[in-house]
Design an enzyme around this catalytic site. Structure first.
Site, PDB file in Angstrom:
ATOM      1  CE1 TYR A   6      41.727 176.277  26.900  1.00  0.00           C
ATOM      2  CE2 TYR A   6      42.193 174.954  28.850  1.00  0.00           C
ATOM      3  CZ  TYR A   6      42.101 176.195  28.234  1.00  0.00           C
ATOM      4  OH  TYR A   6      42.378 177.328  28.949  1.00  0.00           O
ATOM      5  CB  CYS A   7      41.384 174.738  21.541  1.00  0.00           C
ATOM      6  SG  CYS A   7      41.121 175.520  19.944  1.00  0.00           S
ATOM      7  N   PRO A   8      43.783 172.014  20.626  1.00  0.00           N
ATOM      8  CG  PRO A   8      44.117 169.733  20.230  1.00  0.00           C
ATOM      9  CD  PRO A   8      43.164 170.705  20.877  1.00  0.00           C
TER      10      PRO A   8
END
Length: 227
Positions: A95-97
């Site tokens: 999540y949130c790369p």
């Protein structure tokens, strides 16, 4: 488990997540706020450390990558036992790369964001120090599934694989508390001959903070109401 969602508007300035995702998140006792860094959604709880390096007026040609590299090297200095294992590479199913996800053996434990404020640069990192990272990732996967459901969207959100993220504690096979990490940060700062001065919060600063905080709350509510 007390948690908080932090999120940024996507690049076209619109949050596509529907309010159903926010409502569903409440069953996990999660609050939410907008974070002014170029981020997607992240979770913050007592096992997550958020740290920022704020630089006043860096050199004129200071590049974005230099900010990311600075934080990467700083974290390696804070955790020397893992310095040779830490990689800065995008973990696409986290999540949130981002390009400067920090990982060990392909498992992400931290993410870096950066933004400019007037003549300053703020480089921020969240570090998954300890706790149930699988639960965090599963909550985020469910959140995206509910938020995107039945919508035609142009922005590409990550397909989260909980197995690609882990805590630093497990990756280094060593127990940590946030106090341990604070001490490590201080030691690195001392080694760099940095002056450490405790901040003083004046009445004027507190009033300004409270004013900004209330504005942020109103802004969050207006986004959720679709205004």
């Amino acid at each position: 488990m007390k948690m908080k969602f932090c999120y940024e508007l996507d690049p076209v300035g619109k949050m596509y997540m529907n309010s159903g995702a926010i409502v569903d998140a409440k069953k996990y006792d999660i609050g939410y706020s907008i974070y002014l860094g170029r981020l997607l959604f992240i979770i913050s709880d007592k096992g997550i450390l958020n740290l920022s390096i704020i630089m006043n007026k860096p050199k004129e040609n200071f590049s974005i990558n230099e900010g990311y590299e600075l934080m990467t090297e700083f974290i390696k200095a804070v955790f020397p036992e893992g310095a040779n294992k830490i990689e800065a590479i995008e973990i696409t199913n986290s999540y949130c790369p981002g390009d400067y996800d920090l990982s060990i053996n392909g498992k992400k434990f931290a993410g870096i964001a950066q933004r400019k404020i007037k003549d300053s640069v703020v480089v921020s990192i969240y570090i998954s120090v300890f706790g149930d990272q699988q639960k965090r990732a599963n909550i985020m996967r469910e959140f995206y599934d509910i938020g995107i459901k039945d919508q035609q969207i142009n922005y590409k959100y990550p397909k989260i694989d909980p197995n690609c993220m882990e805590t630093l504690e497990k990756l280094l096979h060593k127990e940590f508390t946030l106090e341990d990490v604070y001490e490590r940060v201080e030691k690195v700062l001392y080694s760099l001959d940095c002056d450490q001065v405790e901040g003083e919060y004046t009445e004027e600063m507190i009033e300004e903070y409270n004013s900004i905080f209330e504005q942020a709350k109103e802004r969050n509510e207006s986004y959720l109401e679709g205004k």
